[in-house]
Write a protein that holds these residues in place. Structure first.
Motif, PDB file in Angstrom:
ATOM      1  N   VAL A   1       0.842  -1.206   0.000  1.00 60.16           N
ATOM      2  CA  VAL A   1       0.000   0.000   0.000  1.00 60.16           C
ATOM      3  C   VAL A   1       0.870   1.245   0.000  1.00 60.16           C
ATOM      4  N   ARG A   2       1.920   1.245   0.798  1.00 61.25           N
ATOM      5  CA  ARG A   2       2.805   2.416   0.836  1.00 61.25           C
ATOM      6  C   ARG A   2       3.499   2.625  -0.498  1.00 61.25           C
ATOM      7  N   LEU A   3       3.852   1.549  -1.174  1.00 65.16           N
ATOM      8  CA  LEU A   3       4.504   1.671  -2.481  1.00 65.16           C
ATOM      9  C   LEU A   3       3.552   2.309  -3.493  1.00 65.16           C
ATOM     10  N   PHE A   4       2.308   1.815  -3.541  1.00 71.07           N
ATOM     11  CA  PHE A   4       1.335   2.387  -4.473  1.00 71.07           C
ATOM     12  C   PHE A   4       1.034   3.844  -4.119  1.00 71.07           C
ATOM     13  N   ALA A   5       0.966   4.156  -2.823  1.00 69.38           N
ATOM     14  CA  ALA A   5       0.710   5.540  -2.419  1.00 69.38           C
ATOM     15  C   ALA A   5       1.869   6.443  -2.822  1.00 69.38           C
ATOM     16  N   LEU A   6       3.084   5.935  -2.699  1.00 65.46           N
ATOM     17  CA  LEU A   6       4.251   6.733  -3.102  1.00 65.46           C
ATOM     18  C   LEU A   6       4.234   6.999  -4.605  1.00 65.46           C
ATOM     19  N   VAL A   7       3.860   5.985  -5.377  1.00 62.09           N
ATOM     20  CA  VAL A   7       3.753   6.174  -6.827  1.00 62.09           C
ATOM     21  C   VAL A   7       2.669   7.197  -7.151  1.00 62.09           C
TER      22      VAL A   7
ATOM     23  N   PRO B   1       1.746  13.072 -11.717  1.00 63.62           N
ATOM     24  CA  PRO B   1       0.838  14.189 -12.017  1.00 63.62           C
ATOM     25  C   PRO B   1      -0.471  13.680 -12.607  1.00 63.62           C
ATOM     26  N   PRO B   2      -1.600  14.240 -12.204  1.00 67.36           N
ATOM     27  CA  PRO B   2      -2.896  13.741 -12.690  1.00 67.36           C
ATOM     28  C   PRO B   2      -3.035  13.763 -14.207  1.00 67.36           C
ATOM     29  N   PHE B   3      -2.511  14.785 -14.885  1.00 69.85           N
ATOM     30  CA  PHE B   3      -2.668  14.839 -16.337  1.00 69.85           C
ATOM     31  C   PHE B   3      -1.867  13.726 -17.007  1.00 69.85           C
ATOM     32  N   TRP B   4      -0.694  13.383 -16.432  1.00 72.00           N
ATOM     33  CA  TRP B   4       0.111  12.287 -16.982  1.00 72.00           C
ATOM     34  C   TRP B   4      -0.591  10.955 -16.761  1.00 72.00           C
ATOM     35  N   VAL B   5      -1.175  10.776 -15.572  1.00 71.47           N
ATOM     36  CA  VAL B   5      -1.957   9.565 -15.298  1.00 71.47           C
ATOM     37  C   VAL B   5      -3.102   9.451 -16.292  1.00 71.47           C
ATOM     38  N   GLY B   6      -3.766  10.571 -16.582  1.00 66.70           N
ATOM     39  CA  GLY B   6      -4.858  10.559 -17.543  1.00 66.70           C
ATOM     40  C   GLY B   6      -4.408  10.119 -18.925  1.00 66.70           C
ATOM     41  N   LEU B   7      -3.255  10.616 -19.383  1.00 69.78           N
ATOM     42  CA  LEU B   7      -2.732  10.218 -20.691  1.00 69.78           C
ATOM     43  C   LEU B   7      -2.416   8.729 -20.730  1.00 69.78           C
TER      44      LEU B   7
ATOM     45  N   LEU C   1      -7.999  11.946 -11.518  1.00 68.35           N
ATOM     46  CA  LEU C   1      -8.078  13.048 -10.560  1.00 68.35           C
ATOM     47  C   LEU C   1      -7.997  12.554  -9.121  1.00 68.35           C
ATOM     48  N   ALA C   2      -8.460  11.330  -8.860  1.00 64.04           N
ATOM     49  CA  ALA C   2      -8.527  10.821  -7.484  1.00 64.04           C
ATOM     50  C   ALA C   2      -7.217  10.207  -7.005  1.00 64.04           C
ATOM     51  N   LEU C   3      -6.306   9.867  -7.907  1.00 55.85           N
ATOM     52  CA  LEU C   3      -5.112   9.125  -7.503  1.00 55.85           C
ATOM     53  C   LEU C   3      -4.250   9.898  -6.516  1.00 55.85           C
ATOM     54  N   LEU C   4      -4.004  11.174  -6.789  1.00 54.85           N
ATOM     55  CA  LEU C   4      -3.131  11.961  -5.915  1.00 54.85           C
ATOM     56  C   LEU C   4      -3.737  12.157  -4.524  1.00 54.85           C
ATOM     57  N   PRO C   5      -4.989  12.616  -4.372  1.00 55.50           N
ATOM     58  CA  PRO C   5      -5.548  12.724  -3.022  1.00 55.50           C
ATOM     59  C   PRO C   5      -5.694  11.375  -2.331  1.00 55.50           C
ATOM     60  N   TRP C   6      -5.963  10.305  -3.085  1.00 60.53           N
ATOM     61  CA  TRP C   6      -6.007   8.960  -2.478  1.00 60.53           C
ATOM     62  C   TRP C   6      -4.656   8.608  -1.867  1.00 60.53           C
ATOM     63  N   ALA C   7      -3.583   8.866  -2.601  1.00 64.92           N
ATOM     64  CA  ALA C   7      -2.255   8.549  -2.093  1.00 64.92           C
ATOM     65  C   ALA C   7      -1.925   9.362  -0.839  1.00 64.92           C
ATOM     66  N   PHE C   8      -2.264  10.642  -0.871  1.00 61.04           N
ATOM     67  CA  PHE C   8      -1.984  11.499   0.296  1.00 61.04           C
ATOM     68  C   PHE C   8      -2.772  11.032   1.515  1.00 61.04           C
ATOM     69  N   LEU C   9      -4.072  10.796   1.350  1.00 55.60           N
ATOM     70  CA  LEU C   9      -4.902  10.372   2.473  1.00 55.60           C
ATOM     71  C   LEU C   9      -4.500   8.992   2.981  1.00 55.60           C
ATOM     72  N   THR C  10      -4.106   8.109   2.082  1.00 55.41           N
ATOM     73  CA  THR C  10      -3.685   6.768   2.494  1.00 55.41           C
ATOM     74  C   THR C  10      -2.444   6.825   3.363  1.00 55.41           C
ATOM     75  N   ARG C  11      -1.456   7.594   2.952  1.00 59.63           N
ATOM     76  CA  ARG C  11      -0.238   7.712   3.766  1.00 59.63           C
ATOM     77  C   ARG C  11      -0.534   8.391   5.099  1.00 59.63           C
ATOM     78  N   LEU C  12      -1.376   9.411   5.071  1.00 61.86           N
ATOM     79  CA  LEU C  12      -1.720  10.110   6.304  1.00 61.86           C
ATOM     80  C   LEU C  12      -2.451   9.182   7.275  1.00 61.86           C
ATOM     81  N   LEU C  13      -3.445   8.461   6.771  1.00 58.07           N
ATOM     82  CA  LEU C  13      -4.212   7.555   7.618  1.00 58.07           C
ATOM     83  C   LEU C  13      -3.364   6.396   8.125  1.00 58.07           C
ATOM     84  N   THR C  14      -2.522   5.842   7.264  1.00 58.54           N
ATOM     85  CA  THR C  14      -1.682   4.716   7.671  1.00 58.54           C
ATOM     86  C   THR C  14      -0.740   5.118   8.795  1.00 58.54           C
TER      87      THR C  14
END
Length: 339
Positions: free
Chosen positions: A131-137, A142-148, A209-222
């Motif tokens: 989970v930490r690895l995926f959150a770090l990724v 960047p959201p626009f790069w993830v979208g592409l 759009l959700a990947l970056l806030p998901w990663a931040f919240l996951t690391r914070l909560l963990t």
């Protein structure tokens, strides 16, 4: 308590004014002449002077800024020459598309973070590391790069989801507006084909759009849950024979949510105002695409109003997060506890 509220409101007002002032200065420092863009390259000096006068650009700087603030408060946000409509009408007409995208991304980020952080904290070891690895990724993408990347893989190569084609397929017509959310409006009219199609068009931009806030919240909560799980009162609860999962949900997770709640208001405001590049990548007809055109055309009225609205959203999100925290934690309602 009332003194604290007054201080917060004053600080919020100062933040909004400073944000609007900085944007006002930066926009006018950009190279180019909006009057020339409106009047055209062949316009003479008299035409340019008349255009600047109609835009208010011939007035002193602080007079322009003061008039902009006063007009904004009165609801007169000016005319957008890049859109060809009043700024307030142009923003509100496209805001529902941005809100639909941002709200679904917010729900996905929060629910995903709760699930992933709970799994990582309840079963530490390999799962936590994964989970930490995926959150770090996620934090480094960047959201626009993830979208592409998602468009190339899941739309162009696999063909599972629609690509950058807006909110609906070309053969479908938008539903009669009720909420402005296509998925909801189609459902209210009983059109299951429209619900399915509009939901399919949401998948890739929402995930981007959700990947970056998901990663931040996951690391914070963990991190918060790992710290809470080591507290003495958790050992006391476990010693009373309470099952591990129930202890984890009712005590570890519940007591780790306060920092997350504080962040959620700001995250939602960020998703609403920061979806410009994602909307551009997916050809999403929201505020972001219109803002990109406004910046290119030096449309002062449109860009200034959007930035001021963004500052208000950030401030309101922060205030709402603090208010919810105070409702949840009685310690924060005690005078001097926040300090």
């Amino acid at each position: 308590m009332f003194r604290d509220i007054r201080q917060r409101l004053l600080a919020s007002a100062v933040t909004i004014v400073l944000a609007s002032f900085v944007s006002f200065v930066v926009l006018r420092a950009l190279p180019g002449d909006p009057a020339r863009l409106i009047a055209g390259p062949l316009a003479g000096p008299e035409t340019l002077a008349a255009t600047r006068s109609s835009l208010g650009l011939d007035r002193p700087f602080f007079a322009q800024y003061g008039q902009f603030l006063w007009n904004f408060v009165r609801g007169d946000w000016g005319y957008s020459f890049s859109v060809g409509d009043e700024v307030r009408e142009a923003l509100t007409s496209r805001l529902t598309a941005t809100l639909e995208l941002a709200l679904y991304a917010f729900v996905l980020a929060v629910v995903g973070a709760l699930v992933c952080a709970s799994v990582a904290s309840f079963r530490p070891g390999f799962r936590r590391g994964l989970v930490r690895l995926f959150a770090l990724v996620g934090l480094g993408s960047p959201p626009f790069w993830v979208g592409l990347v998602l468009i190339v893989v899941f739309s162009s190569y696999l063909g599972w989801w629609p690509g950058p084609s807006g909110r609906l397929s070309p053969q479908l017509y938008p539903p009669e507006p009720v909420t402005g959310f296509y998925t909801v409006d189609f459902a209210l009219h009983g059109d299951l084909i429209g619900v399915s199609d509009s939901a399919a068009h949401l998948v890739l931009p929402v995930v981007s759009l959700a990947l970056l806030p998901w990663a931040f919240l996951t690391r914070l909560l963990t991190a918060n849950m790992a710290d809470t799980a080591g507290q003495p009162y958790i050992l006391v609860v476990r010693s009373k024979g309470v099952p591990a999962w129930r202890t984890h949900v009712r005590h570890v997770l519940a007591n780790s949510l306060l920092p997350t709640v504080s962040s959620c208001g700001l995250i939602l405001a960020t998703l609403i105002t920061g979806s410009v590049l994602v909307e551009t990548v997916f050809n999403w007809p929201g505020v972001g695409a219109m803002l990109t055109e406004g910046i290119s055309a030096q449309d002062f009225a449109l860009v200034q109003s959007f930035i001021l609205l963004s500052a208000i959203l950030y401030v309101v999100g922060n205030l709402v997060g603090d208010a919810v925290n105070r409702m949840i934690d009685a310690r924060l309602r005690t005078p001097g506890a926040a300090r």
